[in-house]
Design a protein around this motif. Structure first.
Motif, mmCIF file in Angstrom:
data_model
loop_
_atom_site.group_PDB
_atom_site.id
_atom_site.type_symbol
_atom_site.label_atom_id
_atom_site.label_comp_id
_atom_site.label_asym_id
_atom_site.label_seq_id
_atom_site.Cartn_x
_atom_site.Cartn_y
_atom_site.Cartn_z
ATOM 1 N N PHE A 88 42.568 49.241 42.315
ATOM 2 C CA PHE A 88 43.864 48.659 41.944
ATOM 3 C C PHE A 88 44.638 49.617 41.052
ATOM 4 O O PHE A 88 44.130 50.030 40.006
ATOM 5 C CB PHE A 88 43.661 47.343 41.197
ATOM 6 N N GLU A 90 47.038 48.794 39.341
ATOM 7 C CA GLU A 90 47.488 48.014 38.177
ATOM 8 C C GLU A 90 46.428 47.962 37.076
ATOM 9 O O GLU A 90 46.719 47.515 35.968
ATOM 10 C CB GLU A 90 47.807 46.576 38.582
ATOM 11 N N LEU A 91 45.185 48.358 37.414
ATOM 12 C CA LEU A 91 44.092 48.266 36.440
ATOM 13 C C LEU A 91 43.629 49.658 36.026
ATOM 14 O O LEU A 91 43.735 50.607 36.805
ATOM 15 C CB LEU A 91 42.914 47.497 37.041
ATOM 16 N N TYR A 99 36.242 44.714 37.331
ATOM 17 C CA TYR A 99 36.663 43.698 38.298
ATOM 18 C C TYR A 99 35.711 43.643 39.489
ATOM 19 O O TYR A 99 35.210 42.571 39.852
ATOM 20 C CB TYR A 99 38.095 43.962 38.792
ATOM 21 N N LEU A 103 32.704 40.608 40.773
ATOM 22 C CA LEU A 103 32.543 39.869 42.027
ATOM 23 C C LEU A 103 31.062 39.580 42.295
ATOM 24 O O LEU A 103 30.719 38.688 43.062
ATOM 25 C CB LEU A 103 33.122 40.672 43.195
ATOM 26 N N ILE B 3 38.963 36.702 40.782
ATOM 27 C CA ILE B 3 40.182 36.920 41.577
ATOM 28 C C ILE B 3 41.374 36.227 40.910
ATOM 29 O O ILE B 3 42.484 36.766 40.892
ATOM 30 C CB ILE B 3 39.962 36.463 43.026
ATOM 31 N N LEU B 6 42.344 38.387 38.107
ATOM 32 C CA LEU B 6 43.014 39.579 38.636
ATOM 33 C C LEU B 6 44.472 39.273 38.991
ATOM 34 O O LEU B 6 45.379 40.051 38.661
ATOM 35 C CB LEU B 6 42.279 40.083 39.885
ATOM 36 N N LYS B 9 46.504 39.149 36.013
ATOM 37 C CA LYS B 9 46.729 40.506 35.498
ATOM 38 C C LYS B 9 47.846 41.182 36.271
ATOM 39 O O LYS B 9 48.705 41.852 35.691
ATOM 40 C CB LYS B 9 45.440 41.338 35.624
ATOM 41 N N ILE B 10 47.838 41.003 37.585
ATOM 42 C CA ILE B 10 48.885 41.626 38.415
ATOM 43 C C ILE B 10 50.240 40.997 38.083
ATOM 44 O O ILE B 10 51.244 41.701 37.991
ATOM 45 C CB ILE B 10 48.551 41.504 39.919
ATOM 46 N N LYS B 13 51.359 42.612 34.948
ATOM 47 C CA LYS B 13 51.778 44.008 35.164
ATOM 48 C C LYS B 13 53.157 44.062 35.810
ATOM 49 O O LYS B 13 53.869 45.053 35.686
ATOM 50 C CB LYS B 13 50.765 44.742 36.046
#
Lengths: 311, 388
Positions: A88, A90-91, A99, A103, B3, B6, B9-10, B13
């Motif tokens: 990602f 963004e990370l 992340y 999972l 998820i 996540l 987070k997106i 951002k």
């Protein structure tokens, strides 16, 4: 113990047969190399093994159980590193690994330790707060690997992880794979770079057009072919009479001259290096480098299929 | 819930790109609210005062009473009884009304109703109409008293007229649209929200799907031991949270900007309508997220959809002023039905079921759009996964 087993796997895309009764067996603790040219069915076979792709016929077993899209207990012990970098933007480096690890590992404390270990493993410690866009191609590949192996799986599948990577990063990646193997992981490694496969794999399968054309250790594979030695001479010119004379040397299978490079292939247990040197001296032919090599997997592939691995 | 986290987070951002739209939207909303608050000042009625020069050549109880009656609506300006000075004063707008009462005027008026006053005015001056009205009213009353009560002295007549003019009748207007200015603002605001909410939702939600739909990332998630239902639920939950957040923000801003006005409009209906519209936008964003893979294109697409549908559907211009063909085309967008419902809410009478039913019908159509877009998104999403 067999970790991965495929039996008569058939996958068709319309009239095109991508996998043609492909049977593979990966044993525990192996670095299993799946070697083949582009479009030979390496990625398709991996996708079928991982249930990312349905297949028309055959069976896939992992850890002795049938692999299905909902076989979550099997998936828990598999780590995958895709051909393309799948992280990602963004990370940060740390967040990405965390992340993908999350999972598999819900426990935060345990995960932190695993992520730290993965970062150390791929030597990205100083980049942990970097965003992927700030990383070079080689570092990105290492991050990609870290994301796939952070949860310390028993089976790691690496699909051409060194594509478009500089030599330094490639060596680090290959060393890392060897280290993972030492730690007890079973690894399936696909590549069309025969040197890499030769360097790290304990068991190799060469596939073409979705079929297994040869399998074994690198020594076993090389033993399959008639060629024993390949002599390469860099020279500016050589006449057709001289070429004919070279072809008459004992045990020579082929002698070809192209691009100012003469390649002489000889039969097994034949050593023609001294004879070739004498020939050049007697004929007063000037030459640059001259070197002798043992057959490579490309030679194996070439002899079996009549084409180069990188065609 | 990795998820879900996540996705959040997106969303976080993406705030920088969403922030641009938010700044534009909030600024326009503030301008919108300010213009409404300014226009609400003219809700009451204040009679204008005229600048009057009263030159009386006689001093009787009635002329004095007249002066006092006139003083209620006029500011007196002293002028000499010279034609040239009077004309100058009118020309330079020192006065707008000059009234000259000649000698013997009261007597003539009371005896035979003759009123020979000399009047000079600035042409087209609205406030002069009030002065004319007072003049007529005062002297008409005086002549009526003189004709019907011949024994009354001038002083008595002046007292009677004064008393009559001092009485007034309170008038209370009961209008079912009494708070129309307030409801106009809130309707206008909620119509306007269609633009801001559409862009923010598309940019926010579709961006998440663009990231999650990236083939290799998607494969990594599929290869993980997280159940596919759990994956979908986590994404769904994140979208709901984001949608709720956006809806709360936009609705809250509307209510905040309208704080100084009385909320007499059925605000609950506006909120319900916007919730339904937000759900629909979530579906549209999901669809766009499945169709678009280029993040740079997303802003442009969001703008085209947000601005286009808002313009066509009458979010900026009242639907009454729009071409019927345009509105017919707009009826194929959920925004049209959302705006129509808002307009109906603005005209909602007390407890009228027929009107309420129409509003609920409009909301149902928006909801149907939401379901249609969701089904389309799921089909496209499935096809994408099949051919991944």
């Amino acid at each position: 113990m067999t970790i991965v087993e495929t039996q008569n796997l058939v996958k068709r895309y319309g009239d095109l047969v991508a996998l043609d009764h492909l049977s593979l067996e990966v044993k525990e603790g192996e670095i299993f190399g799946l070697l083949g040219p582009n479009g030979s069915g390496k990625s398709t076979s991996l996708n079928c093994i991982l249930s990312l792709l349905s297949f028309d016929k055959g069976e896939v077993k992992i850890f002795g159980k049938t692999m299905k899209p909902d076989a979550y207990s099997i998936k828990r012990n598999i780590g995958i590193v895709m051909q393309n970098v799948a992280v990602f933007d963004e990370l940060t480096v740390y967040e990405n690994i965390d992340y993908f690890c999350s999972l598999y590992v819900p426990d935060k404390k345990q995960r932190k330790q695993l992520v730290d270990e993965a970062i150390d493993f791929v030597e990205l410690g100083e980049f942990r707060k970097f965003y992927p866009k700030k990383l070079s191609g080689g570092l990105l590949r290492r991050l990609n690997i870290a994301c796939g192996i952070a949860h310390q799986p028993k089976l790691i599948i690496l699909d051409e992880p060194t594509v478009a990577v500089d030599p330094q990063s490639r060596n680090k990646i290959l060393e890392g794979i060897k280290q993972l193997h030492k730690q007890g992981a079973t690894i399936i490694y696909t590549s069309h770079y025969m040197e890499e496969v030769e360097q790290i794999c304990t068991q190799i399968v060469i596939i073409d057009k979705g079929r297994v054309i040869a399998s074994g250790t690198k020594e076993e594979l090389k033993a399959m072919i008639s060629m024993g030695e390949k002599i390469t001479v860099e020279t500016f010119s050589i006449s057709s009479d001289q070429m004919t004379a070279l072809r008459r040397l004992p045990g020579v299978i082929t002698a070809e001259y192209a691009d100012e490079r003469l390649v002489i292939k000889s039969e097994k247990e034949t050593n023609n290096l001294a004879a070739v040197l004498d020939f050049f001296k007697n004929e007063s032919i000037t030459f640059g480098r001259i070197y002798s090599e043992l057959p490579t997997l490309n030679d194996v592939f070439l002899e079996i299929t009549g084409k180069q691995l990188r065609d | 819930m990795p998820i879900f986290k996540l996705c959040l987070k997106i969303f976080r951002k993406n705030w920088s790109s969403i922030g641009v739209f938010l700044v534009i939207f909030v600024s326009l909303s503030c301008i919108f609210a300010f213009s409404y608050s300014q226009s609400s000042l003219s809700k009451g009625f204040t009679q204008e005062r005229a600048k009057v020069a009263l030159i009386s050549k006689e001093k009787t109880p009635l002329t004095e009473g007249f002066r006092m009656a006139l003083a209620k609506n006029a500011d007196f300006v002293t002028l000499p009884d010279q034609t040239e000075k009077m004309q100058d004063a009118l020309f330079f707008r020192k006065v707008t009304y000059i009234l000259v009462i000649p000698k013997g005027f009261t007597k003539d008026a009371l005896n035979d109703g003759t009123m020979k006053m000399e009047k000079r005015v600035v042409p087209g001056s609205a406030e002069n109409a009030y002065i004319d009205s007072i003049v007529r009213q005062y002297w008409h009353l005086a002549t009526v008293y003189a004709a019907h009560e011949p024994n009354l002295s001038e002083t008595q007549i002046a007292d009677h007229v004064k008393r009559d003019l001092s009485t007034s009748t309170p008038v209370v207007m009961h209008d079912q649209h009494a708070a129309s200015a307030d409801s106009n603002f809130i309707t206008g605001y909620f119509n306007f929200v269609a633009y801001g909410l559409t862009i923010v939702m598309i940019v926010g939600i579709a961006a998440v799907f663009i990231v999650l739909n990236r083939q290799d990332i998607n494969r990594r998630i599929i290869c993980s031991p997280i159940h596919s239902i759990s994956v979908n639920l986590q994404i769904f939950l994140a979208i709901i949270i984001f949608a709720l957040f956006c809806w709360t923000g936009f609705s809250g801003l509307g209510i905040f900007l309208n704080l100084k006005n009385q909320i007499t409009a059925p605000i609950g209906y506006y909120l319900l309508n916007s919730v339904v519209f937000t759900l629909c936008l979530s579906s549209i964003s999901y669809l766009i997220g499945n169709l678009v893979s280029n993040r740079q294109a997303l802003s442009a697409i969001a703008n085209v959809i947000g601005l286009g549908s808002a313009f066509l559907s009458g979010a900026f211009v009242p639907q009454e002023l729009m071409n019927q063909t345009v509105l017919k085309i707009a009826s194929f967008t959920p925004t049209y039905w959302y705006v129509t419902a808002n307009n109906r809410i603005a005209g909602l009478g007390a407890g009228n079921w027929a009107e309420t039913k129409s509003i609920l019908n409009d909301m149902a159509i928006v909801l149907a759009f939401a379901v249609a877009f969701l089904i389309l998104s799921l089909v496209i999403g499935k096809r994408r996964r099949m051919y991944a």
